[in-house]
Design a protein around this motif. Sequence first.
Motif, mmCIF file in Angstrom:
data_model
loop_
_atom_site.group_PDB
_atom_site.id
_atom_site.type_symbol
_atom_site.label_atom_id
_atom_site.label_comp_id
_atom_site.label_asym_id
_atom_site.label_seq_id
_atom_site.Cartn_x
_atom_site.Cartn_y
_atom_site.Cartn_z
ATOM 1 N N ASP A 124 -2.485 -1.727 2.886
ATOM 2 C CA ASP A 124 -2.887 -3.051 3.355
ATOM 3 C C ASP A 124 -2.705 -3.204 4.862
ATOM 4 O O ASP A 124 -3.471 -3.917 5.527
ATOM 5 C CB ASP A 124 -2.090 -4.139 2.620
ATOM 6 N N ASP A 125 -1.749 -2.494 5.442
ATOM 7 C CA ASP A 125 -1.426 -2.664 6.865
ATOM 8 C C ASP A 125 -2.231 -1.737 7.779
ATOM 9 O O ASP A 125 -2.293 -1.954 8.980
ATOM 10 C CB ASP A 125 0.081 -2.417 7.063
ATOM 11 N N ASN A 126 -2.860 -0.739 7.184
ATOM 12 C CA ASN A 126 -3.559 0.253 8.009
ATOM 13 C C ASN A 126 -4.931 0.563 7.412
ATOM 14 O O ASN A 126 -5.009 1.195 6.348
ATOM 15 C CB ASN A 126 -2.745 1.547 8.116
ATOM 16 N N GLU A 127 -5.968 0.143 8.100
ATOM 17 C CA GLU A 127 -7.323 0.367 7.594
ATOM 18 C C GLU A 127 -7.763 1.816 7.714
ATOM 19 O O GLU A 127 -8.646 2.267 6.990
ATOM 20 C CB GLU A 127 -8.313 -0.522 8.369
ATOM 21 N N VAL A 128 -7.169 2.559 8.651
ATOM 22 C CA VAL A 128 -7.610 3.933 8.872
ATOM 23 C C VAL A 128 -7.060 4.903 7.841
ATOM 24 O O VAL A 128 -7.520 6.032 7.743
ATOM 25 C CB VAL A 128 -7.195 4.409 10.285
ATOM 26 N N VAL A 129 -6.080 4.450 7.050
ATOM 27 C CA VAL A 129 -5.441 5.331 6.072
ATOM 28 C C VAL A 129 -6.266 5.350 4.798
ATOM 29 O O VAL A 129 -6.682 4.307 4.281
ATOM 30 C CB VAL A 129 -4.005 4.872 5.772
ATOM 31 N N SER A 130 -6.515 6.551 4.271
ATOM 32 C CA SER A 130 -7.290 6.712 3.055
ATOM 33 C C SER A 130 -6.391 6.663 1.828
ATOM 34 O O SER A 130 -5.282 7.224 1.826
ATOM 35 C CB SER A 130 -8.042 8.050 3.096
ATOM 36 N N LYS A 131 -6.835 5.991 0.761
ATOM 37 C CA LYS A 131 -6.070 5.896 -0.505
ATOM 38 C C LYS A 131 -5.921 7.270 -1.140
ATOM 39 O O LYS A 131 -4.885 7.579 -1.748
ATOM 40 C CB LYS A 131 -6.788 4.942 -1.463
ATOM 41 N N ASP A 132 -6.961 8.144 -0.981
ATOM 42 C CA ASP A 132 -6.869 9.489 -1.558
ATOM 43 C C ASP A 132 -5.731 10.287 -0.945
ATOM 44 O O ASP A 132 -5.046 11.054 -1.629
ATOM 45 C CB ASP A 132 -8.193 10.231 -1.352
ATOM 46 N N VAL A 133 -5.533 10.106 0.380
ATOM 47 C CA VAL A 133 -4.436 10.796 1.061
ATOM 48 C C VAL A 133 -3.085 10.314 0.533
ATOM 49 O O VAL A 133 -2.174 11.105 0.253
ATOM 50 C CB VAL A 133 -4.548 10.575 2.584
ATOM 51 N N ILE A 134 -2.927 8.992 0.359
ATOM 52 C CA ILE A 134 -1.668 8.425 -0.145
ATOM 53 C C ILE A 134 -1.390 8.912 -1.560
ATOM 54 O O ILE A 134 -0.251 9.280 -1.907
ATOM 55 C CB ILE A 134 -1.734 6.882 -0.113
ATOM 56 N N ASP A 135 -2.432 8.934 -2.397
ATOM 57 C CA ASP A 135 -2.262 9.407 -3.773
ATOM 58 C C ASP A 135 -1.865 10.875 -3.805
ATOM 59 O O ASP A 135 -1.058 11.301 -4.655
ATOM 60 C CB ASP A 135 -3.554 9.202 -4.563
ATOM 61 N N ALA A 136 -2.417 11.678 -2.903
ATOM 62 C CA ALA A 136 -2.076 13.108 -2.863
ATOM 63 C C ALA A 136 -0.623 13.313 -2.474
ATOM 64 O O ALA A 136 0.078 14.170 -3.042
ATOM 65 C CB ALA A 136 -3.001 13.831 -1.880
ATOM 66 N N ILE A 137 -0.134 12.517 -1.488
ATOM 67 C CA ILE A 137 1.286 12.616 -1.102
ATOM 68 C C ILE A 137 2.180 12.130 -2.244
ATOM 69 O O ILE A 137 3.224 12.725 -2.555
ATOM 70 C CB ILE A 137 1.548 11.801 0.180
ATOM 71 N N ALA B 144 1.565 12.207 -5.400
ATOM 72 C CA ALA B 144 1.563 13.157 -6.513
ATOM 73 C C ALA B 144 2.236 14.471 -6.146
ATOM 74 O O ALA B 144 2.372 15.353 -6.998
ATOM 75 C CB ALA B 144 0.127 13.423 -6.941
ATOM 76 N N GLY B 145 2.678 14.623 -4.910
ATOM 77 C CA GLY B 145 3.350 15.835 -4.485
ATOM 78 C C GLY B 145 2.429 16.971 -4.136
ATOM 79 O O GLY B 145 2.875 18.107 -3.935
ATOM 80 N N GLU B 146 1.133 16.690 -4.034
ATOM 81 C CA GLU B 146 0.182 17.742 -3.694
ATOM 82 C C GLU B 146 0.338 18.172 -2.232
ATOM 83 O O GLU B 146 0.140 19.343 -1.887
ATOM 84 C CB GLU B 146 -1.239 17.251 -3.955
ATOM 85 N N ILE B 147 0.653 17.235 -1.374
ATOM 86 C CA ILE B 147 0.945 17.513 0.047
ATOM 87 C C ILE B 147 2.191 16.741 0.438
ATOM 88 O O ILE B 147 2.500 15.699 -0.142
ATOM 89 C CB ILE B 147 -0.238 17.130 0.977
ATOM 90 N N SER B 148 2.916 17.269 1.450
ATOM 91 C CA SER B 148 4.145 16.585 1.875
ATOM 92 C C SER B 148 3.900 15.580 3.000
ATOM 93 O O SER B 148 4.664 14.623 3.163
ATOM 94 C CB SER B 148 5.186 17.616 2.321
ATOM 95 N N LYS B 149 2.830 15.823 3.752
ATOM 96 C CA LYS B 149 2.511 14.923 4.868
ATOM 97 C C LYS B 149 1.026 15.042 5.185
ATOM 98 O O LYS B 149 0.346 15.964 4.744
ATOM 99 C CB LYS B 149 3.339 15.263 6.095
ATOM 100 N N TYR B 150 0.553 14.123 5.972
ATOM 101 C CA TYR B 150 -0.870 14.133 6.354
ATOM 102 C C TYR B 150 -1.010 13.608 7.780
ATOM 103 O O TYR B 150 -0.349 12.647 8.178
ATOM 104 C CB TYR B 150 -1.700 13.261 5.407
ATOM 105 N N TYR B 151 -1.899 14.285 8.539
ATOM 106 C CA TYR B 151 -2.323 13.769 9.852
ATOM 107 C C TYR B 151 -3.761 14.240 10.082
ATOM 108 O O TYR B 151 -4.149 15.317 9.610
ATOM 109 C CB TYR B 151 -1.413 14.223 10.992
ATOM 110 N N PRO B 152 -4.592 13.442 10.758
ATOM 111 C CA PRO B 152 -5.996 13.820 10.994
ATOM 112 C C PRO B 152 -6.078 15.107 11.813
ATOM 113 O O PRO B 152 -5.178 15.433 12.589
ATOM 114 C CB PRO B 152 -6.568 12.631 11.766
#
Length: 450
Positions: free
Chosen positions: A91-104, A106-114
């Motif tokens: 809700d606070d960040n429009e640039v953040v993708s929901k798929d990225v949050i779900d992947a973190i 679920a433990g698929e990735i530990s972090k994300y950056y463009p």
Amino acid sequence: MKRIRLKSIYTKFILIISIVLMLSSTLALSIVSGYTIQLLYNPLVKMMDNKVSELKRMSDEFDIPPENFVSLADNSFMMVKFYETKEALLDDNEVVSKDVIDAIDAGEISKYYPEKFIHRKMSLYLITRIDEKWVMIHPVINSEVFTEVGNALRQALLLSMIFTILLMLIVLKRLVKPLKKLTRATQKVAEGNFEVEVSYKSEDEMGQLVANFNTMVMELQNMEYLRKDFVSSVSHEFKTPIASIGGFAKILKTDGLNSEQRKEYAQIIISETERLSKLSSNLLRLSSLENQSIIDRTQFFDLDEQIRRVVVLLEPGWGRKHLELELELSKIRFYADEELFQQVWINLIENAIKFSRDSGKLIIRASVISEQVKVFIEDTGMGMTESTVQRIFEKFYQGDSAHKTEGSGLGLSIVKRIIDLYNGKIEIHSEVGVGTRVVVSVPIVKNNEL
């Protein structure tokens, strides 16, 4: 809307160059700015990684929630925010993708950056989880560092553009200077003044243009001199027979003339009239030939037979002088304007007869040598001086006093023009008291060349 017209090429150059420089500078600023920002990508990602590692280490070492350490750290260049839930982060960040949050989550990735700066704001951020809390770290892009970099780039490009424009002003002024001289000179030529010359020494295109202009003006000047001389000569040539006709016509009106005198004066008037008629015909013929570049009345004919017919035609002249005639004419099939070449042989042979001594010799030979028709006409007459030979083809020129017999001085000019039309050559060799030899050379045309 009224269209603006720029009359000065100097102004046009400046306007075009200024527009090109502004467009290129804007494009260069965008490219350089983007490239400079992208150069910071790897160091910023590393800094965000170090920040996350530091927060994790301090949280594990002191058993204190990591958000408590954020307020103690220097956050002037990095901003760190913690969220209790992933929904709050989204809700606070429009640039953040929901798929990225779900992947973190679920433990698929530990972090994300463009992979690079994204969006028009050139955003770069890192998302991860520390002690069950969501963390978002991003550099402060609008910091003074980026502002200073942008300002420095803009100032450098602006100064470069100004310097380039000033330099182009100097260069263009130097380039346009000979063009202005050339413009003023062409105006003088248009007014009829051919005594102009543009001084500009260079091997570039402008130098070639100026050199060609000076050559053109020189040719126009020579043509003007020739025109004035031609008009003067024509006026003189017409004036003499007209004065003679008028004078003898007045005498015929007087009383007291006997029959013989009247016949004599009438014959003089007839001769002068024929002279005027011949002069007019020759002028018209010469004018036509000088304005002609293509011969369209061409056909095959026997050149040797044509020369024989001309010799027979002129029999009264060489018969009266009891000239010994020597003909050596090979069989020559020639492709040309038959009437024009008949004019050539009439003029040349008639001149040879006219200036031959009584009981002299007239030699005419014709043959084909090295694919050239060669015609030799030789007499044993009074001959000509070297200066006369040099000017013999000039209009109205009749040589020294010994040669100023009846005639207009146009015959050899006509001959020369006809020979030139066929890419030929005419040579005259003469010696005073010995005689004159004329050599005509014209390329022969073969059947397979038609």
